[in-house]
Enzyme design. Structure first.
Site, short mmCIF file in Angstrom:
data_model
loop_
_atom_site.label_atom_id
_atom_site.label_comp_id
_atom_site.label_asym_id
_atom_site.label_seq_id
_atom_site.Cartn_x
_atom_site.Cartn_y
_atom_site.Cartn_z
N HIS A 128 44.12 43.91 40.62
CA HIS A 128 43.15 42.65 40.26
C HIS A 128 42.22 43.45 39.88
CE1 HIS A 128 41.30 42.61 44.84
NE2 HIS A 128 41.23 43.11 43.92
N ASN B 272 45.42 47.38 43.50
CA ASN B 272 46.54 46.24 42.60
C ASN B 272 46.11 46.71 41.72
OD1 ASN B 272 45.29 44.31 43.28
ND2 ASN B 272 47.13 43.75 44.50
N ASP C 22 34.29 35.05 42.62
CA ASP C 22 34.94 34.61 43.59
C ASP C 22 34.61 34.69 44.53
OD1 ASP C 22 34.32 37.28 43.22
OD2 ASP C 22 37.06 37.86 43.08
N GLU D 246 45.50 38.70 41.45
CA GLU D 246 46.19 39.66 41.97
C GLU D 246 47.47 39.88 41.18
OE1 GLU D 246 45.50 41.01 44.62
OE2 GLU D 246 44.40 40.16 45.77
C1 F6R Z 1 35.48 40.72 44.10
C2 F6R Z 1 36.36 41.10 43.31
C3 F6R Z 1 37.60 42.44 43.50
C4 F6R Z 1 36.38 43.07 43.72
C5 F6R Z 1 38.20 44.85 43.81
C6 F6R Z 1 37.59 45.58 44.60
O1 F6R Z 1 34.43 39.71 43.64
O2 F6R Z 1 36.31 40.54 41.78
O3 F6R Z 1 38.18 41.92 41.89
O4 F6R Z 1 35.98 43.85 42.16
O5 F6R Z 1 38.19 43.75 44.80
O6 F6R Z 1 36.61 45.65 45.50
P1 F6R Z 1 35.84 46.96 45.93
O7 F6R Z 1 34.77 47.44 44.78
O8 F6R Z 1 34.68 46.76 46.63
O9 F6R Z 1 36.94 48.23 45.65
#
Ligand code: F6R
Length: 260
Positions: A138, A136, A67, A143
């Site tokens: 994701h 959550n 992303d 989401e």
């Molecule tokens: C970011 C992504 C998100 C993160 C997730 C966890 O490229 O795809 O799904 O992996 O938000 O983020 P952290 O590792 O910062 O807790």
């Protein structure tokens, strides 16, 4: 679903790096999908070490980011383009023309997303997707309520995700973009192999729902139960809500492996 529980964050990162390195050795021109955020920092540090000390060769690897924020130029310090170069790409011998990250400033984000999906197909599909997980559930920036059939597209971030990511915008936490381009659930599920990393007790509920919960679009990561080759790599805290596996576990030094 296979679950590897490591004693701590360092071992979790090493375990994940071993899997990524094994994929690169097996298929030097493999196609990787890569996440950003706090969780994979140890993985990237370990891959850089493996490149420098063990000659792990990235020269033919293709890398697609999961992303990118919409609205940030690629040289913005909080963009995912900047993050990936700073943490991994600038320190290994990956070829610049094999790195793909959605353009956050594309005039038409829909068109950019469609071109991105097409580029993944043209590269032969994703061999190994590395995922983090939101509190959550994701994955990527898919989401809750994202359709399981979704492809790469522009999305709106959930309020909880914006709040969680404000820590990466220290100068101005209000500057977290509200939108991003993210690979879709179907894009991720089409990967031949998936590993998901989670660290810390704040991820334990989402991890538990991923493994034991109903497969529902309310918890996007629950779809991983349907993937034929998915491994979760957790530290003890992230695994703290998991029920013991009915199949027992295979112990190893500093890690144990369970199959659900
Ligand atoms: C970011 C992504 C998100 C993160 C997730 C966890 O490229 O795809 O799904 O992996 O938000 O983020 P952290 O590792 O910062 O807790």
């Amino acid at each position: 679903m296979k679950v590897i529980v490591a004693d701590d964050y360092g071992m979790m990162s090493k375990e994940a790096a071993e899997i990524v390195a094994a994929e690169i050795r097996k298929k030097p021109d493999c196609v990787l999908a890569l996440p950003t955020g706090g969780t994979p920092l140890g993985l990237y540090a370990e891959l850089v070490r493996m490149h420098k000390e063990e000659g792990l060769d990235f020269s033919c690897v293709f890398a697609f980011n999961l992303d990118e924020y919409i609205g940030l130029p690629e040289d913005h310090e909080s963009s995912y383009n900047f993050y990936m170069h700073d943490r991994l790409f600038n320190h290994v011998n990956i070829s610049r023309d094999r790195i793909r990250i959605p353009c956050g400033l594309a005039e038409d984000p829909e068109e950019e997303a469609a071109a991105y999906e097409w580029a993944i197909k043209r590269a032969g599909g994703i061999d190994l997707a590395v995922l983090g997980i939101g509190r959550n559930g994701h994955i990527g920036f898919n989401e809750p309520r994202t359709e399981f059939g979704s492809l790469t597209r522009p999305i709106y971030l959930a309020k909880r995700t914006i709040e969680a990511n404000a820590r990466f915008f220290q100068e101005n936490p209000d500057a977290v973009p509200r939108r991003a381009i993210s690979m879709g659930i179907r894009t991720i599920m089409n990967s031949r192999k998936i590993i998901l990393l989670a660290s810390g007790v704040e991820k334990s509920h989402a991890v538990n729902q991923t493994v034991h919960g109903p497969v529902t679009e309310m918890v996007p990561s629950s779809v991983l139960q349907l993937h034929p080759d998915c491994t979760l790599i957790l530290d003890k805290d992230a695994a703290s809500e998991l029920e013991p596996s009915p199949n027992g576990f295979i112990p190893g030094p500093g890690i144990k492996t369970m199959v659900y």
